[in-house]
Design an enzyme around this catalytic site. Structure first.
Site, PDB file in Angstrom:
ATOM      1  N   CYS A   9       0.831  -1.211   0.000  1.00 22.80           N
ATOM      2  CA  CYS A   9       0.000   0.000   0.000  1.00 22.80           C
ATOM      3  C   CYS A   9       0.870   1.268   0.000  1.00 22.80           C
ATOM      4  O   CYS A   9       2.042   1.230   0.358  1.00 22.80           O
ATOM      5  CB  CYS A   9      -0.919  -0.013   1.212  1.00 22.80           C
ATOM      6  SG  CYS A   9      -2.307   1.126   1.014  1.00 22.80           S
ATOM      7  N   ASP A 128      -6.845  -3.000  10.743  1.00 20.86           N
ATOM      8  CA  ASP A 128      -5.678  -2.148  10.947  1.00 20.86           C
ATOM      9  C   ASP A 128      -5.604  -1.751  12.421  1.00 20.86           C
ATOM     10  O   ASP A 128      -6.590  -1.851  13.161  1.00 20.86           O
ATOM     11  CB  ASP A 128      -5.805  -0.901  10.045  1.00 20.86           C
ATOM     12  CG  ASP A 128      -4.471  -0.239   9.737  1.00 20.86           C
ATOM     13  OD1 ASP A 128      -3.440  -0.636  10.315  1.00 20.86           O
ATOM     14  OD2 ASP A 128      -4.464   0.698   8.907  1.00 20.86           O
TER      15      ASP A 128
HETATM   16  O1  LIG Z   1      -0.730   4.978   4.449  1.00 19.36           O
HETATM   17  C1  LIG Z   1      -1.264   6.034   4.789  1.00 19.36           C
HETATM   18  O2  LIG Z   1      -0.632   7.107   4.846  1.00 19.36           O
HETATM   19  C2  LIG Z   1      -2.713   6.068   5.137  1.00 19.36           C
HETATM   20  C3  LIG Z   1      -3.279   7.269   5.516  1.00 19.36           C
HETATM   21  C4  LIG Z   1      -4.618   7.330   5.837  1.00 19.36           C
HETATM   22  C5  LIG Z   1      -5.388   6.197   5.799  1.00 19.36           C
HETATM   23  C6  LIG Z   1      -4.821   4.986   5.423  1.00 19.36           C
HETATM   24  C7  LIG Z   1      -3.489   4.908   5.104  1.00 19.36           C
HETATM   25  N1  LIG Z   1      -2.905   3.690   4.788  1.00 19.36           N
HETATM   26  C8  LIG Z   1      -3.694   2.526   4.767  1.00 19.36           C
HETATM   27  C9  LIG Z   1      -3.100   1.218   4.527  1.00 19.36           C
HETATM   28  O3  LIG Z   1      -3.712   0.365   3.904  1.00 19.36           O
HETATM   29  C10 LIG Z   1      -1.801   0.870   5.181  1.00 19.36           C
HETATM   30  O4  LIG Z   1      -1.139  -0.042   4.410  1.00 19.36           O
HETATM   31  C11 LIG Z   1      -2.089   0.259   6.523  1.00 19.36           C
HETATM   32  O5  LIG Z   1      -2.658   1.255   7.323  1.00 19.36           O
HETATM   33  C12 LIG Z   1      -0.805  -0.256   7.189  1.00 19.36           C
HETATM   34  O6  LIG Z   1       0.161   0.746   7.278  1.00 19.36           O
HETATM   35  P1  LIG Z   1       1.571   0.419   7.957  1.00 19.36           P
HETATM   36  O7  LIG Z   1       1.330   0.253   9.407  1.00 19.36           O
HETATM   37  O8  LIG Z   1       2.432   1.604   7.631  1.00 19.36           O
HETATM   38  O9  LIG Z   1       2.089  -0.830   7.296  1.00 19.36           O
END
Ligand SMILES: O=C(O)c1ccccc1NCC(=O)[C@H](O)[C@H](O)COP(=O)(O)O
Length: 209
Positions: A9, A128
């Site tokens: 993502c 999440d």
């Molecule tokens: O990634 C972002 O900046 C974000 C911002 C606002 C809403 C969602 C967002 N990301 C969503 C995703 O699907 C991410 O992959 C997920 O939250 C996991 O993130 P991480 O902990 O950094 O792997």
């Protein structure tokens, strides 16, 4: 256990999308949320999607976006799947007549069975980490043993995953898929091709164990 699907993502660059595809990722996520450091414009997203080989699912992520904003994005970018990452209701998620997944933040008091019933029209639920005031991309993990077994919808585990912990997360939660953003980055929005490859390999290794 069947192969666990992988979504990378927060892709903002063509080269990162190609690295995800080359590593064998099943999907890439494009963040249409201006307040995210991983936000992309429709033009940027269109360029990224156009560069991908076939059989890589393109997921468009929205956070409480207006219908007009979403419709404009859908007109401009050929997305396969929508991901609603805010407080969108089931009716709001369904109005675009596109396949969608709903992200849920794992608050202590969440009733996943009830919510899965409410979002029965979703193709899956992305679980999440809950951090107050932060919709996603927190880089923090939740307790993976909280993921229900035999869910009514496919579950995708997200939050704080990386190549070193994803096998443990899979063993604990036995999800349909996993989603990573910060764990495969050099900087916010800039992915690391070697980390993507290491992440996908760790998932594949875990899935056959
Ligand atoms: O990634 C972002 O900046 C974000 C911002 C606002 C809403 C969602 C967002 N990301 C969503 C995703 O699907 C991410 O992959 C997920 O939250 C996991 O993130 P991480 O902990 O950094 O792997």
């Amino acid at each position: 256990m069947a192969n666990v699907r992988v979504k990378i993502c927060g892709i903002t660059r063509v080269e990162d999308a190609l690295a995800a595809a080359a590593a064998g990722a099943d999907a890439i996520g494009l963040v249409f949320y201006a307040r995210s450091p991983r936000a992309v414009s429709a033009a940027q997203a269109r360029q990224i999607v156009a560069a991908l080989p076939p059989f890589v699912t393109t997921v468009g992520l929205f956070v409480d976006a207006s219908p007009c904003e979403i419709e404009e994005t859908l007109d401009a970018v050929p997305l396969d799947l929508l991901q609603f990452h805010g407080d969108e209701t089931p009716a709001q998620c369904a109005r675009y007549r596109r396949p969608y997944i709903k992200a849920l933040r794992m608050r202590e008091d969440i009733d996943l069975a009830a919510i899965a019933g409410d979002y029965a029209g979703a193709r899956g639920l992305l679980l999440d980490t809950y951090v107050a005031g932060v919709p996603g991309g927190t880089g923090q993990a939740f307790d993976w043993t909280r993921v229900p077994q035999e869910p009514s919808l496919p579950l995708i585990v997200a939050g704080g995953l990386d190549a070193d912990n994803v096998a443990t997360a899979i063993a604990a939660s036995r999800p349909y898929g996993v989603d990573v953003s910060g764990g495969v980055e050099q900087a916010k929005g800039i992915k690391d091709a070697a980390e993507i490859a290491r992440f996908v390999a760790a998932v594949r290794g875990a899935a056959v164990a």
